[in-house]
Design a protein around this motif. Structure first.
Motif, PDB file in Angstrom:
ATOM      1  N   TYR A  22       0.515  -1.307  -0.244  1.00  0.00           N
ATOM      2  CA  TYR A  22      -0.153  -0.020  -0.441  1.00  0.00           C
ATOM      3  C   TYR A  22       0.534   1.441  -0.461  1.00  0.00           C
ATOM      4  N   LYS A  81       2.837   1.917  -1.680  1.00  0.00           N
ATOM      5  CA  LYS A  81       3.094   2.586  -3.609  1.00  0.00           C
ATOM      6  C   LYS A  81       2.100   3.683  -4.216  1.00  0.00           C
ATOM      7  N   ASP A  82       0.767   3.464  -3.066  1.00  0.00           N
ATOM      8  CA  ASP A  82      -0.305   4.852  -3.767  1.00  0.00           C
ATOM      9  C   ASP A  82      -0.764   4.481  -2.239  1.00  0.00           C
ATOM     10  N   ALA A 132      -4.400   3.929   0.059  1.00  0.00           N
ATOM     11  CA  ALA A 132      -4.741   3.393   1.457  1.00  0.00           C
ATOM     12  C   ALA A 132      -4.879   4.696   2.592  1.00  0.00           C
TER      13      ALA A 132
END
Length: 212
Positions: free
Chosen positions: A190, A192-193, A197
């Motif tokens: 999560y 990564k974005d 999240a």
């Protein structure tokens, strides 16, 4: 973007998002979103803009079935200055290691330091056993003591290639390359974005698509 409102004083140990973004896998807008999360965590018990051990445990335990032992070690590793609290810069730099785009080398080193519970510079058989027990606890597998001992012994002997009764960092690296699942908990997808999240932060932090 780029204009930081100085409505209220920043946390002690605050660093500019541009600086942190340059040193980690996060974008500037993601670092700003992490600052919102940091503010929430650092004021959950003591409102002083720093994350204390108890606040860190509270954050981990709310959403993870993690043993105290690891929460403690992770706190110590995040506390880069070794002053008993986690500042914003430490928080972002350490979380960066868990980013899917962070280097495998950094993840392996962090995991080694995490599992070296007694901080001797080696992973010993007793520490490996603690690790196996924690992983079993997480997967809710119930195994008999005999089976656990066998797993630990077999794993330890395989990793301890020099046969000197301890696993050094070089042996650990070789072992993880063979069994990459050993460090799968070193990646939090999560991250990564962050805007997905933590949707509640998107209202306060404009995350631009061009940064993704």
């Amino acid at each position: 973007m780029g204009c930081y409102h100085s409505k209220k004083p920043k946390s002690p140990g605050y660093e500019e998002p541009t600086v942190l973004a340059a040193e980690t896998p996060f974008t500037v807008s993601e670092v700003e979103a992490l600052y919102e999360l940091f503010k929430k965590l650092s004021s959950s018990i003591i409102n002083d803009g720093l994350i204390h051990r108890e606040e860190f445990q509270l954050a981990l335990f709310r959403n993870r079935n993690m043993k105290n032992l690891f929460a403690d070690r992770i706190f110590d590793l995040f506390d880069l200055k070794r002053n008993g609290v986690i500042e914003f810069g430490e928080f972002v730099r350490s979380l960066g290691i868990f980013h899917p785009n962070a280097s495998i080398k950094d993840k392996i080193t962090f995991a080694f330091r995490l599992y070296d519970l007694r901080q001797t510079g080696f992973i010993e058989q007793e520490e490996l056993k603690e690790m196996v027990l924690a992983l079993l606890h997480e997967s809710e597998l119930i195994l008999s003591d005999d089976v656990i001992e066998t797993i630990v012994e077999k794993t330890f002997n395989e990793a301890d290639m020099k046969g000197d009764g301890k696993i050094d960092e070089e042996e650990w690296r070789e072992f993880v390359m063979k069994y990459p699942s050993l460090i799968k908990n070193m990646t939090l997808p999560y991250l990564k974005d962050i805007s997905m999240a933590f949707p509640s932060f998107v209202a306060t932090t404009e995350v631009e698509d061009s940064d993704m």
